[in-house]
Motif scaffolding. Sequence first.
Motif, PDB file in Angstrom:
ATOM      1  N   ASP A  82      -4.830  15.871  -2.923  1.00  0.00           N
ATOM      2  CA  ASP A  82      -4.165  16.548  -1.810  1.00  0.00           C
ATOM      3  C   ASP A  82      -3.688  15.465  -0.829  1.00  0.00           C
ATOM      4  N   ILE A  83      -2.382  15.389  -0.622  1.00  0.00           N
ATOM      5  CA  ILE A  83      -1.846  14.313   0.222  1.00  0.00           C
ATOM      6  C   ILE A  83      -1.552  14.777   1.655  1.00  0.00           C
ATOM      7  N   THR A  84      -1.981  15.951   2.018  1.00  0.00           N
ATOM      8  CA  THR A  84      -1.736  16.454   3.374  1.00  0.00           C
ATOM      9  C   THR A  84      -2.364  15.554   4.446  1.00  0.00           C
ATOM     10  N   PRO A  85      -3.620  15.128   4.312  1.00  0.00           N
ATOM     11  CA  PRO A  85      -4.182  14.233   5.331  1.00  0.00           C
ATOM     12  C   PRO A  85      -3.431  12.888   5.411  1.00  0.00           C
ATOM     13  N   LEU A  86      -2.968  12.390   4.291  1.00  0.00           N
ATOM     14  CA  LEU A  86      -2.209  11.148   4.276  1.00  0.00           C
ATOM     15  C   LEU A  86      -0.892  11.308   5.037  1.00  0.00           C
ATOM     16  N   LEU A  87      -0.216  12.427   4.820  1.00  0.00           N
ATOM     17  CA  LEU A  87       1.024  12.682   5.549  1.00  0.00           C
ATOM     18  C   LEU A  87       0.774  12.814   7.051  1.00  0.00           C
ATOM     19  N   ASP A  88      -0.346  13.432   7.437  1.00  0.00           N
ATOM     20  CA  ASP A  88      -0.691  13.539   8.854  1.00  0.00           C
ATOM     21  C   ASP A  88      -0.885  12.160   9.481  1.00  0.00           C
ATOM     22  N   ILE A  89      -1.581  11.286   8.805  1.00  0.00           N
ATOM     23  CA  ILE A  89      -1.821   9.929   9.326  1.00  0.00           C
ATOM     24  C   ILE A  89      -0.516   9.157   9.424  1.00  0.00           C
ATOM     25  N   ILE A  90       0.328   9.263   8.419  1.00  0.00           N
ATOM     26  CA  ILE A  90       1.622   8.564   8.451  1.00  0.00           C
ATOM     27  C   ILE A  90       2.467   9.077   9.611  1.00  0.00           C
ATOM     28  N   PHE A  91       2.470  10.367   9.838  1.00  0.00           N
ATOM     29  CA  PHE A  91       3.241  10.929  10.947  1.00  0.00           C
ATOM     30  C   PHE A  91       2.720  10.427  12.292  1.00  0.00           C
ATOM     31  N   ILE A  92       1.400  10.363  12.464  1.00  0.00           N
ATOM     32  CA  ILE A  92       0.820   9.882  13.721  1.00  0.00           C
ATOM     33  C   ILE A  92       1.166   8.413  13.954  1.00  0.00           C
ATOM     34  N   VAL A  93       1.076   7.598  12.916  1.00  0.00           N
ATOM     35  CA  VAL A  93       1.424   6.179  13.044  1.00  0.00           C
ATOM     36  C   VAL A  93       2.907   6.020  13.366  1.00  0.00           C
ATOM     37  N   LEU A  94       3.756   6.812  12.746  1.00  0.00           N
ATOM     38  CA  LEU A  94       5.193   6.742  13.014  1.00  0.00           C
ATOM     39  C   LEU A  94       5.494   7.108  14.467  1.00  0.00           C
ATOM     40  N   VAL A  95       4.871   8.163  14.972  1.00  0.00           N
ATOM     41  CA  VAL A  95       5.072   8.553  16.367  1.00  0.00           C
ATOM     42  C   VAL A  95       4.568   7.456  17.292  1.00  0.00           C
ATOM     43  N   PHE A  96       3.416   6.867  17.000  1.00  0.00           N
ATOM     44  CA  PHE A  96       2.876   5.777  17.818  1.00  0.00           C
ATOM     45  C   PHE A  96       3.835   4.594  17.849  1.00  0.00           C
ATOM     46  N   LEU A  97       4.388   4.219  16.723  1.00  0.00           N
ATOM     47  CA  LEU A  97       5.322   3.095  16.681  1.00  0.00           C
ATOM     48  C   LEU A  97       6.609   3.394  17.437  1.00  0.00           C
ATOM     49  N   LEU A  98       7.102   4.615  17.361  1.00  0.00           N
ATOM     50  CA  LEU A  98       8.316   4.971  18.095  1.00  0.00           C
ATOM     51  C   LEU A  98       8.100   4.955  19.605  1.00  0.00           C
ATOM     52  N   LEU A  99       6.927   5.402  20.042  1.00  0.00           N
ATOM     53  CA  LEU A  99       6.663   5.447  21.472  1.00  0.00           C
ATOM     54  C   LEU A  99       6.379   4.075  22.066  1.00  0.00           C
ATOM     55  N   THR A 100       5.895   3.147  21.269  1.00  0.00           N
ATOM     56  CA  THR A 100       5.577   1.814  21.786  1.00  0.00           C
ATOM     57  C   THR A 100       6.654   0.785  21.491  1.00  0.00           C
ATOM     58  N   ALA A 101       7.765   1.199  20.926  1.00  0.00           N
ATOM     59  CA  ALA A 101       8.847   0.259  20.631  1.00  0.00           C
ATOM     60  C   ALA A 101       9.445  -0.262  21.934  1.00  0.00           C
TER      61      ALA A 101
END
Length: 140
Positions: free
Chosen positions: A18-37
């Motif tokens: 089940d890759i749902t937790p992996l997708l959640d983590i990737i989404f959180i990291v992506l949002v973090f990187l966009l906000l701190t750019a």
Amino acid sequence: MIKSPEASQSAWRAMTPDITPLLDIIFIVLVFLLLTANIPLQSLEVDLPKTDSEALSAVQDEKSMTINMMAGSPAWALQGEKYEDWAAFKPVLESNLEALKKAELMLASDGMVTVDNMMKLLAFLQEHEIQATQILMEEE
């Protein structure tokens, strides 16, 4: 033995992760990187005096010119003569460039003036290499 397609498909689903937790983590990291750019900001350098408020000098009226910035309409004034907007005020400044360069220039601003108006005037002064500028302050 013959297997039904339903049985093999359900067994295949049970074997895949089940890759749902992996997708959640990737989404959180992506949002973090966009906000701190890093976002490049435009700035205008202003040299402020390195003195305390007790050492501020009084205004000398003989060789000085005053530019007033006011909130509302009229928004600009040069030596007490008022102008409605920047489009009407800029040609007046350009026609008085020599006098502005020779005189002791003072900027008097209302507390409610927008930063946009201040930046327009400071950019104009920097563009025309007018360096002798004082910003008037009211005593508290």
